[in-house]
Write a protein that holds these residues in place. Structure first.
Motif, PDB file in Angstrom:
ATOM      1  N   GLN A  20       4.435  46.292   5.548  1.00 21.20           N
ATOM      2  CA  GLN A  20       3.436  47.315   5.269  1.00 21.20           C
ATOM      3  C   GLN A  20       3.796  48.081   4.000  1.00 21.20           C
ATOM      4  O   GLN A  20       4.958  48.204   3.629  1.00 21.20           O
ATOM      5  CB  GLN A  20       3.342  48.281   6.451  1.00 21.20           C
ATOM      6  CG  GLN A  20       2.844  47.598   7.729  1.00 21.20           C
ATOM      7  CD  GLN A  20       2.612  48.599   8.847  1.00 21.20           C
ATOM      8  OE1 GLN A  20       2.660  49.802   8.610  1.00 21.20           O
ATOM      9  NE2 GLN A  20       2.342  48.096  10.031  1.00 21.20           N
ATOM     10  N   LEU A  21       2.753  48.626   3.378  1.00 17.30           N
ATOM     11  CA  LEU A  21       2.955  49.345   2.119  1.00 17.30           C
ATOM     12  C   LEU A  21       3.259  50.817   2.325  1.00 17.30           C
ATOM     13  O   LEU A  21       3.469  51.540   1.344  1.00 17.30           O
ATOM     14  CB  LEU A  21       1.702  49.193   1.239  1.00 17.30           C
ATOM     15  CG  LEU A  21       1.371  47.757   0.824  1.00 17.30           C
ATOM     16  CD1 LEU A  21       0.100  47.745  -0.019  1.00 17.30           C
ATOM     17  CD2 LEU A  21       2.528  47.118   0.079  1.00 17.30           C
ATOM     18  N   ASP A  22       3.285  51.262   3.581  1.00 16.50           N
ATOM     19  CA  ASP A  22       3.603  52.668   3.835  1.00 16.50           C
ATOM     20  C   ASP A  22       5.036  52.952   3.380  1.00 16.50           C
ATOM     21  O   ASP A  22       5.860  52.056   3.245  1.00 16.50           O
ATOM     22  CB  ASP A  22       3.457  52.997   5.329  1.00 16.50           C
ATOM     23  CG  ASP A  22       2.008  52.824   5.794  1.00 16.50           C
ATOM     24  OD1 ASP A  22       1.120  52.910   4.928  1.00 16.50           O
ATOM     25  OD2 ASP A  22       1.796  52.582   6.991  1.00 16.50           O
ATOM     26  N   GLU A  23       5.292  54.253   3.166  1.00 12.78           N
ATOM     27  CA  GLU A  23       6.648  54.659   2.773  1.00 12.78           C
ATOM     28  C   GLU A  23       7.674  54.108   3.763  1.00 12.78           C
ATOM     29  O   GLU A  23       7.420  54.100   4.967  1.00 12.78           O
ATOM     30  CB  GLU A  23       6.744  56.199   2.726  1.00 12.78           C
ATOM     31  CG  GLU A  23       5.922  56.839   1.639  1.00 12.78           C
ATOM     32  CD  GLU A  23       6.530  56.631   0.251  1.00 12.78           C
ATOM     33  OE1 GLU A  23       7.673  56.122   0.183  1.00 12.78           O
ATOM     34  OE2 GLU A  23       5.855  56.973  -0.732  1.00 12.78           O
ATOM     35  N   PRO A  24       8.844  53.629   3.331  1.00 10.49           N
ATOM     36  CA  PRO A  24       9.281  53.639   1.928  1.00 10.49           C
ATOM     37  C   PRO A  24       8.814  52.423   1.147  1.00 10.49           C
ATOM     38  O   PRO A  24       9.182  52.264  -0.013  1.00 10.49           O
ATOM     39  CB  PRO A  24      10.802  53.618   2.076  1.00 10.49           C
ATOM     40  CG  PRO A  24      11.035  52.813   3.304  1.00 10.49           C
ATOM     41  CD  PRO A  24       9.905  53.168   4.237  1.00 10.49           C
ATOM     42  N   GLY A  25       8.006  51.550   1.761  1.00 13.78           N
ATOM     43  CA  GLY A  25       7.513  50.368   1.065  1.00 13.78           C
ATOM     44  C   GLY A  25       8.441  49.177   1.238  1.00 13.78           C
ATOM     45  O   GLY A  25       9.588  49.306   1.676  1.00 13.78           O
ATOM     46  N   ARG A  38      11.072  46.136   0.460  1.00 13.41           N
ATOM     47  CA  ARG A  38      12.266  46.112  -0.382  1.00 13.41           C
ATOM     48  C   ARG A  38      12.198  44.970  -1.400  1.00 13.41           C
ATOM     49  O   ARG A  38      11.665  43.901  -1.121  1.00 13.41           O
ATOM     50  CB  ARG A  38      13.519  45.940   0.475  1.00 13.41           C
ATOM     51  CG  ARG A  38      13.789  47.097   1.424  1.00 13.41           C
ATOM     52  CD  ARG A  38      15.130  46.904   2.117  1.00 13.41           C
ATOM     53  NE  ARG A  38      15.184  45.593   2.775  1.00 13.41           N
ATOM     54  CZ  ARG A  38      16.303  45.048   3.263  1.00 13.41           C
ATOM     55  NH1 ARG A  38      17.456  45.704   3.124  1.00 13.41           N
ATOM     56  NH2 ARG A  38      16.269  43.875   3.859  1.00 13.41           N
ATOM     57  N   ARG A  65      15.659  48.184  -3.041  1.00 16.48           N
ATOM     58  CA  ARG A  65      14.834  49.380  -3.175  1.00 16.48           C
ATOM     59  C   ARG A  65      13.358  48.994  -3.250  1.00 16.48           C
ATOM     60  O   ARG A  65      13.009  47.822  -3.385  1.00 16.48           O
ATOM     61  CB  ARG A  65      15.256  50.164  -4.413  1.00 16.48           C
ATOM     62  CG  ARG A  65      16.728  50.573  -4.386  1.00 16.48           C
ATOM     63  CD  ARG A  65      17.178  51.221  -5.673  1.00 16.48           C
ATOM     64  NE  ARG A  65      16.541  52.535  -5.862  1.00 16.48           N
ATOM     65  CZ  ARG A  65      16.773  53.319  -6.896  1.00 16.48           C
ATOM     66  NH1 ARG A  65      17.628  52.906  -7.852  1.00 16.48           N
ATOM     67  NH2 ARG A  65      16.169  54.494  -7.010  1.00 16.48           N
ATOM     68  N   SER A  66      12.505  49.977  -3.165  1.00 15.67           N
ATOM     69  CA  SER A  66      11.062  49.735  -3.202  1.00 15.67           C
ATOM     70  C   SER A  66      10.552  49.787  -4.636  1.00 15.67           C
ATOM     71  O   SER A  66      11.074  50.540  -5.464  1.00 15.67           O
ATOM     72  CB  SER A  66      10.340  50.797  -2.364  1.00 15.67           C
ATOM     73  OG  SER A  66       8.945  50.752  -2.610  1.00 15.67           O
ATOM     74  N   ARG A  81       8.304  51.359  -5.597  1.00 11.15           N
ATOM     75  CA  ARG A  81       7.862  52.734  -5.838  1.00 11.15           C
ATOM     76  C   ARG A  81       8.841  53.493  -6.736  1.00 11.15           C
ATOM     77  O   ARG A  81       8.512  54.547  -7.275  1.00 11.15           O
ATOM     78  CB  ARG A  81       7.696  53.469  -4.510  1.00 11.15           C
ATOM     79  CG  ARG A  81       6.447  53.038  -3.740  1.00 11.15           C
ATOM     80  CD  ARG A  81       6.186  53.996  -2.585  1.00 11.15           C
ATOM     81  NE  ARG A  81       4.920  53.701  -1.947  1.00 11.15           N
ATOM     82  CZ  ARG A  81       4.746  52.841  -0.943  1.00 11.15           C
ATOM     83  NH1 ARG A  81       5.797  52.181  -0.482  1.00 11.15           N
ATOM     84  NH2 ARG A  81       3.554  52.629  -0.411  1.00 11.15           N
ATOM     85  N   GLN A 139       7.472  54.359 -10.027  1.00  7.63           N
ATOM     86  CA  GLN A 139       6.322  55.270 -10.121  1.00  7.63           C
ATOM     87  C   GLN A 139       6.804  56.715 -10.294  1.00  7.63           C
ATOM     88  O   GLN A 139       7.767  57.133  -9.648  1.00  7.63           O
ATOM     89  CB  GLN A 139       5.459  55.165  -8.867  1.00  7.63           C
ATOM     90  CG  GLN A 139       4.847  53.780  -8.665  1.00  7.63           C
ATOM     91  CD  GLN A 139       4.096  53.665  -7.352  1.00  7.63           C
ATOM     92  OE1 GLN A 139       4.015  54.628  -6.591  1.00  7.63           O
ATOM     93  NE2 GLN A 139       3.539  52.487  -7.103  1.00  7.63           N
ATOM     94  N   ARG A 188      -2.097  55.128 -11.650  1.00 10.29           N
ATOM     95  CA  ARG A 188      -2.198  54.355 -10.419  1.00 10.29           C
ATOM     96  C   ARG A 188      -2.974  53.060 -10.606  1.00 10.29           C
ATOM     97  O   ARG A 188      -2.687  52.073  -9.927  1.00 10.29           O
ATOM     98  CB  ARG A 188      -2.891  55.208  -9.342  1.00 10.29           C
ATOM     99  CG  ARG A 188      -2.183  56.524  -9.022  1.00 10.29           C
ATOM    100  CD  ARG A 188      -0.831  56.307  -8.393  1.00 10.29           C
ATOM    101  NE  ARG A 188      -0.934  55.649  -7.088  1.00 10.29           N
ATOM    102  CZ  ARG A 188       0.091  55.263  -6.337  1.00 10.29           C
ATOM    103  NH1 ARG A 188       1.325  55.470  -6.803  1.00 10.29           N
ATOM    104  NH2 ARG A 188      -0.086  54.718  -5.172  1.00 10.29           N
TER     105      ARG A 188
END
Length: 297
Positions: free
Chosen positions: A255-260, A262, A284-285, A287, A290, A296
């Motif tokens: 899923q793309l939810d936090e933390p995303g 790896r 790490r993600s 993200r 970003q 975005r």
């Protein structure tokens, strides 16, 4: 002339043809409280042992002079009875009784341990063998047959070294010498196979110790052919990806939810673009790239 029973070694009885105890020595009296002068030895035995004793006492006259031995189990103890083949002048027989309870218990433990060893050896999914001190195959399991494509008869007494690719024989020889001196060790080699050409295996040598002395060597060979093939393909793919000028980032699925998800791979092109080294980004993600002013879209 009747033998002096007290001078005979071990627990000795003299019984008449009907099984009644006529005489016994001190060791015989100490064997079991049931064994007393005038008592019948048949009362001490189970049905099977009674039949054995009757045959040796002359119930069957054709076997009257036949000596023999058999085992009985009385009061959770095991005994071996040896009936003398030659009758005394009065037709009595000498019977030696030996308590073998501890011996049988040890024998059963040895048998159990042997069965456990056999299961570990024969049921092992890896290729397992035992080598003598000359490096010859003393015993093999089905895994060795599958690995080499040879039958057990063909493998018997063959040198393991002869099954190894010529380029790896020195490693095999050095490792075997180390194991034969008491040091477990492992090495990688190619093994020739009648079916598949050559297989890459990791061979582990384990000294066989008997009373502290090395008497042979166990060998456990794990087929790593597919593993090393995939590893080589991975290295080739990475080498190619590192030459690509575009950035390649591979992440876990999820899923793309936090933390995303790896990052599990990123090529060298990431460094000129972001300043990060690939190893800094693994685990790490995405993200991490970003910021508050990131577009975005």
């Amino acid at each position: 002339m009747v033998l002096q029973i007290d001078k005979l070694p071990g627990a000795m009885l003299r019984i008449d043809p009907a099984g009644f105890i006529q005489e016994l020595n001190d060791a015989g009296r100490q064997t079991d409280r049931v064994l007393r002068t005038g008592r019948n030895l048949f009362d001490w035995l189970d049905a099977s042992a009674r039949a054995e004793l009757a045959a040796h006492l002359g119930a069957n006259r054709s076997s009257a002079n036949t000596s023999g031995e058999f085992e009985v189990c009385i009061s959770n103890r095991r005994y071996r009875l040896v009936v003398a083949g030659q009758a005394c002048p009065d037709e009595s027989r000498m019977v030696q009784i030996t308590d073998i309870t501890d011996y049988r218990a040890l024998s059963e433990r040895v048998t159990l341990n042997e069965q456990r060893y056999r299961s570990l050896f024969s049921q092992n999914p890896d290729a397992v063998c035992s080598l003598d001190m000359h490096g010859c195959l003393a015993e093999t399991n089905l895994g060795i047959e599958h690995l080499t494509g040879l039958t057990r008869a063909e493998l018997r007494h063959a040198r393991w070294e002869s099954l190894v690719d010529e380029a790896d024989r020195e490693s095999a020889r050095t490792s075997f010498k180390a194991a034969a001196s008491g040091c477990p060790c492992s090495y990688r080699c190619k093994v020739k196979s009648r079916r598949d050409g050559k297989s890459v295996v990791e061979m582990t040598y384990i000294p066989i110790l008997v009373e502290g002395q090395v008497t042979g060597v166990f060998g456990v060979a794990r087929d790593k052919t597919e593993f090393y093939r995939l590893e080589e393909n991975r290295r080739l793919l990475q080498a190619c990806a590192d030459q690509v000028q575009d950035v390649i980032v591979i992440t876990e699925t999820g899923q793309l939810d936090e933390p995303g998800p790896r990052i599990i791979y990123v090529n060298e092109a990431i460094t000129p673009m972001t300043g990060y080294q690939p190893k800094e980004m693994l685990g790490r993600s995405p993200r991490m790239l970003q910021g508050p002013n990131t577009d975005r879209a």
